[in-house]
Motif scaffolding. Structure first.
Motif, PDB file in Angstrom:
ATOM      1  N   PRO A  52      -2.732  33.918  95.727  1.00  0.00           N
ATOM      2  CA  PRO A  52      -1.535  33.186  95.303  1.00  0.00           C
ATOM      3  C   PRO A  52      -1.589  31.699  95.650  1.00  0.00           C
ATOM      4  O   PRO A  52      -0.903  30.895  94.998  1.00  0.00           O
ATOM      5  N   CYS A  53      -2.377  31.333  96.645  1.00  0.00           N
ATOM      6  CA  CYS A  53      -2.504  29.903  96.982  1.00  0.00           C
ATOM      7  C   CYS A  53      -3.177  29.140  95.843  1.00  0.00           C
ATOM      8  O   CYS A  53      -3.082  27.922  95.767  1.00  0.00           O
ATOM      9  N   HIS A  54      -3.880  29.877  94.973  1.00  0.00           N
ATOM     10  CA  HIS A  54      -4.547  29.269  93.819  1.00  0.00           C
ATOM     11  C   HIS A  54      -3.855  29.709  92.512  1.00  0.00           C
ATOM     12  O   HIS A  54      -4.457  29.631  91.451  1.00  0.00           O
ATOM     13  N   ILE A  83     -11.209  32.751  97.872  1.00  0.00           N
ATOM     14  CA  ILE A  83     -10.927  33.411  99.157  1.00  0.00           C
ATOM     15  C   ILE A  83      -9.475  33.165  99.544  1.00  0.00           C
ATOM     16  O   ILE A  83      -9.042  32.007  99.630  1.00  0.00           O
ATOM     17  N   HIS A  84      -8.736  34.222  99.757  1.00  0.00           N
ATOM     18  CA  HIS A  84      -7.381  34.098 100.296  1.00  0.00           C
ATOM     19  C   HIS A  84      -7.346  34.682 101.698  1.00  0.00           C
ATOM     20  O   HIS A  84      -7.992  35.697 101.981  1.00  0.00           O
ATOM     21  N   GLU A  85      -6.571  34.034 102.564  1.00  0.00           N
ATOM     22  CA  GLU A  85      -6.548  34.424 103.977  1.00  0.00           C
ATOM     23  C   GLU A  85      -6.241  35.895 104.196  1.00  0.00           C
ATOM     24  O   GLU A  85      -6.902  36.570 104.990  1.00  0.00           O
ATOM     25  N   SER A  86      -5.232  36.399 103.521  1.00  0.00           N
ATOM     26  CA  SER A  86      -4.807  37.757 103.851  1.00  0.00           C
ATOM     27  C   SER A  86      -5.438  38.803 102.936  1.00  0.00           C
ATOM     28  O   SER A  86      -5.084  39.971 103.005  1.00  0.00           O
ATOM     29  N   GLY A 120      -7.834  25.254  97.659  1.00  0.00           N
ATOM     30  CA  GLY A 120      -6.684  24.982  98.503  1.00  0.00           C
ATOM     31  C   GLY A 120      -6.554  25.905  99.701  1.00  0.00           C
ATOM     32  O   GLY A 120      -6.340  25.447 100.820  1.00  0.00           O
ATOM     33  N   CYS A 121      -6.648  27.221  99.469  1.00  0.00           N
ATOM     34  CA  CYS A 121      -6.454  28.130 100.593  1.00  0.00           C
ATOM     35  C   CYS A 121      -7.509  27.828 101.665  1.00  0.00           C
ATOM     36  O   CYS A 121      -8.620  27.398 101.353  1.00  0.00           O
ATOM     37  N   ASP A 122      -7.155  28.100 102.910  1.00  0.00           N
ATOM     38  CA  ASP A 122      -7.832  27.534 104.086  1.00  0.00           C
ATOM     39  C   ASP A 122      -9.345  27.297 103.968  1.00  0.00           C
ATOM     40  O   ASP A 122      -9.836  26.225 104.282  1.00  0.00           O
ATOM     41  N   LYS A 123     -10.105  28.336 103.575  1.00  0.00           N
ATOM     42  CA  LYS A 123     -11.568  28.206 103.650  1.00  0.00           C
ATOM     43  C   LYS A 123     -12.163  27.619 102.386  1.00  0.00           C
ATOM     44  O   LYS A 123     -13.352  27.287 102.348  1.00  0.00           O
ATOM     45  N   GLY A 192       0.899  28.203  95.669  1.00  0.00           N
ATOM     46  CA  GLY A 192       0.464  27.050  96.454  1.00  0.00           C
ATOM     47  C   GLY A 192       0.078  27.450  97.857  1.00  0.00           C
ATOM     48  O   GLY A 192       0.185  28.619  98.240  1.00  0.00           O
ATOM     49  N   THR A 193      -0.371  26.473  98.601  1.00  0.00           N
ATOM     50  CA  THR A 193      -0.866  26.732  99.958  1.00  0.00           C
ATOM     51  C   THR A 193       0.282  26.672 100.961  1.00  0.00           C
ATOM     52  O   THR A 193       1.364  26.147 100.656  1.00  0.00           O
ATOM     53  N   CYS A 194       0.038  27.208 102.158  1.00  0.00           N
ATOM     54  CA  CYS A 194       1.066  27.210 103.209  1.00  0.00           C
ATOM     55  C   CYS A 194       1.597  25.787 103.393  1.00  0.00           C
ATOM     56  O   CYS A 194       0.821  24.832 103.472  1.00  0.00           O
ATOM     57  N   MET A 195       2.920  25.668 103.474  1.00  0.00           N
ATOM     58  CA  MET A 195       3.552  24.344 103.411  1.00  0.00           C
ATOM     59  C   MET A 195       3.852  23.738 104.771  1.00  0.00           C
ATOM     60  O   MET A 195       4.571  22.746 104.873  1.00  0.00           O
ATOM     61  N   THR A 199      -3.883  25.092 108.343  1.00  0.00           N
ATOM     62  CA  THR A 199      -5.250  24.691 108.028  1.00  0.00           C
ATOM     63  C   THR A 199      -5.359  24.100 106.621  1.00  0.00           C
ATOM     64  O   THR A 199      -6.014  23.070 106.424  1.00  0.00           O
ATOM     65  N   ALA A 200      -4.724  24.734 105.634  1.00  0.00           N
ATOM     66  CA  ALA A 200      -4.862  24.240 104.257  1.00  0.00           C
ATOM     67  C   ALA A 200      -4.335  22.820 104.141  1.00  0.00           C
ATOM     68  O   ALA A 200      -4.995  21.948 103.549  1.00  0.00           O
ATOM     69  N   SER A 201      -3.150  22.558 104.700  1.00  0.00           N
ATOM     70  CA  SER A 201      -2.571  21.211 104.617  1.00  0.00           C
ATOM     71  C   SER A 201      -3.421  20.221 105.409  1.00  0.00           C
ATOM     72  O   SER A 201      -3.645  19.087 104.973  1.00  0.00           O
TER      73      SER A 201
HETATM   74 FE1  FES Z   1      -3.571  30.309 101.652  1.00  0.00          FE
HETATM   75 FE2  FES Z   1      -2.049  29.819 103.903  1.00  0.00          FE
HETATM   76  S1  FES Z   1      -2.673  31.731 103.055  1.00  0.00           S
HETATM   77  S2  FES Z   1      -3.068  28.435 102.586  1.00  0.00           S
END
Ligand code: FES
Length: 568
Positions: A52-54, A83-86, A120-123, A192-195, A199-201
């Motif tokens: 979902p971050c993408h 890659i999504h974190e969760s 966008g997502c962390d990694k 979008g990424t965690c607001m 790490t993403a921001s």
């Molecule tokens: Fe993707 Fe936080 S889970 S940026």
């Protein structure tokens, strides 16, 4: 030097035939000769139903393609890993280097004069930068952007600082199962990424400080029309970048990394970024000196008031002026002469900063949130290779602390025993988690945010000193020492700690020490037995990972991906 479709021909032993065949096949997609003669901009597609971050990537790709074509180029979209974190087992960190390999080789294998990296997502952005650094063709980044804030019972919510805070409340019995279910609708309300400044921001802000994305691109909300316009502009910029021949190696210089690390301190950013940008720099043969990074923190004040260290969210940071404004505020501490993907220097980004009357999100140097460094680099006999403490998210009274070790031998052990009512633990103890590093877990999970044992949480304990060779989410908070190196599974001293040992955290002195004699430590080391091999580590990617992954201070990259020795 061949360009466009003529680049990197498939090997058939006859270059003319290779090009003929390539043109014949690509015409099956309906391209004209005119289109195929244009400079080619590769556009990464990291859309995935699991990410979902993408979630806005398809819209960004459409706009980026428009930008490329308006500037006279031909966009070619190609997929890479997402890659999504969760949605990454065992961890996203385990897969980061796989994505870096994928990105690097797909850039190299396919004919493109420039590449637009959308992530966008962390990694993902770190992996894409690692790949682009190694491939070294003109490259520009477009972050997917932060999600908008959530709302719950009159409170503003941020993923995932408030995910953790609300889960801690649930564990402490302060909210019930119905409310925790309801929160799954409200914590991540848009694509979008965690607001928060997770790490993403953090990574996006550092990418902008590196000069690898257009000004403002780090913080425009993912769902905002300006994000679409930024995608179009990034596509157009990629065509110009291709013409200029300016590559990541020319932009991501030692001075540019120093700028990025100054920004990391000024935003009180995620500890994970230290690992990621060490890895990106490592691809270019640039060493990140952690001691210098720590000294930088003594000079550069924390100026950005965002969760988890502060009060606001990425959309507020954006409307307060975003990175251009921050760069202007920390100008005395950075080198504004570094080059950018926009064609000029970082000074242009700072010069374009908007002054927003009355904003309180980006403070001035005269009125900082904190001084003395958002992140501190620790040494000491428990971390000869270094460790990190996020001072800006820690409890002041615990910065100088000595306590009794309560040791967990791995994540499973921690999960099994942490909430046991009979666990011998007090609020003054130091919780120790080991075998959770790059090799030990494997994949260096974000388990460093060891939960407060339930019986203490219910008694009102909010923070304790916690130490591990794991990472933690950039959205987490607490007095948490991370990335202890070498990791215990690789023979690091964390593996020698026993229950009841005394451990001293001296944040001001930048030390984490086990108060046990050298002779006793030597005896324990002689008797130390490494943990058993992970099931499945005899083959495939897990085998490659275990054999090649480096420690935190080297960015956890694969050893074979580092250049023999590049320029400094
Ligand atoms: Fe993707 Fe936080 S889970 S940026």
């Amino acid at each position: 030097m061949p360009t466009g479709l003529r680049k990197g021909l498939t090997s058939y032993g006859d270059a003319g035939f290779s090009l003929f065949l390539r043109r014949a096949f690509i015409k099956a997609m309906g391209y004209s000769e005119d289109a195929l003669d244009r400079p080619i901009v590769g556009v990464t597609n990291t859309y995935s139903d699991f990410n979902p971050c993408h979630g806005n990537v398809p819209d960004l790709i459409e706009a980026a393609k428009r930008g490329v074509m308006l500037a006279g180029g031909l966009p070619m979209v190609f997929p890479t890993i997402s890659i999504h974190e969760s949605f990454s087992h065992p961890t996203s960190m385990f897969l980061r280097n796989l994505m870096a390999l994928d990105t690097e080789e797909m850039i190299r294998a396919q004919p493109m004069d420039a590449v637009l990296l959308i992530g966008g997502c962390d990694k993902t952005l770190p992996a894409q930068l690692m790949g682009a650094a190694s491939a070294d063709i003109p490259a520009i980044v477009l972050p997917t952007g932060p999600m908008l804030v959530g709302h719950h019972k009159g409170e503003v919510l941020g993923a995932c600082t408030d995910c953790r805070r609300m889960w801690a409340k649930y564990r402490a019995g302060e909210i019930d199962a119905d409310e925790i279910d309801q929160l799954t609708d409200r914590l991540a309300p848009t694509k979008g990424t965690c607001m928060v400044m997770g790490t993403a921001s953090t990574v996006a802000c550092m990418v902008e400080a590196l000069g690898m994305c257009l000004p403002g691109a780090a913080s425009i909300p993912a769902t905002h029309a300006d994000r679409i316009r930024a995608a179009e502009a990034s596509g157009a910029a990629a065509v110009k970048l291709a013409a200029s021949g300016r590559t990541p190696r020319q932009i991501m210089t030692k001075a540019a990394f120093r700028n990025a690390f100054a920004v990391l301190q000024a935003i009180g950013g995620s500890t994970n970024a230290v690992i990621h940008f060490t890895a990106v720099a490592g691809r270019l043969g640039i060493d990140i000196d952690l001691a210098e990074f720590d000294r930088l923190g003594l000079d550069v004040p924390v100026l950005v008031d965002l969760k988890p260290s502060g009060d606001h969210y990425m959309e507020h940071f954006h409307w307060a002026g975003g990175m251009p404004k921050l760069l202007k505020e920390i100008a005395p501490h950075i080198d504004l002469a570094t080059l950018t993907v926009a064609g000029g220097t970082l000074a242009d980004y700072a010069a374009g900063a908007e002054d927003v009357p009355g904003q309180t999100v980006i403070r001035s140097a005269a009125d900082p949130i904190a001084v003395g460094g958002g992140l501190a680099v620790l040494a000491g006999n428990l971390a000869p290779g270094g460790a990190l403490l996020k001072r800006s998210a820690a409890t002041a009274r615990l910065m100088q602390h000595e306590g009794r070790a309560v040791v967990f031998d791995g994540i499973e052990d921690m999960t099994t025993r942490l909430d046991d009512p009979d666990l011998d633990v007090t609020a003054d103890d130091v919780l120790v988690l080991r075998n959770a590093g790059p090799k030990g877990a494997p994949g260096m999970p974000e388990a460093g945010y060891i939960p407060i044992p339930k019986k203490l949480a219910r008694a009102g304990v909010k923070d304790m000193v916690r130490i591990s060779d794991a990472r933690m989410s950039g959205t987490a908070f607490g007095t948490i020492v991370l990335h202890m190196s070498p990791e215990s599974a690789d023979g690091g001293p964390l593996g020698l700690v026993r229950n009841g040992d005394r451990i001293r955290l001296d944040a001001e002195g930048r030390r984490i020490d086990l108060l046990v004699s050298d002779a006793e430590l030597a005896a324990r080391r002689a008797a130390w037995v490494p943990p058993p091999a992970h099931p499945g580590s005899d083959r495939g990617y897990l085998r490659l990972y275990i054999e090649q992954v480096t420690q935190a201070e080297q960015g956890c990259d694969f050893a074979f991906c580092l250049p023999a020795r590049g320029p400094q």
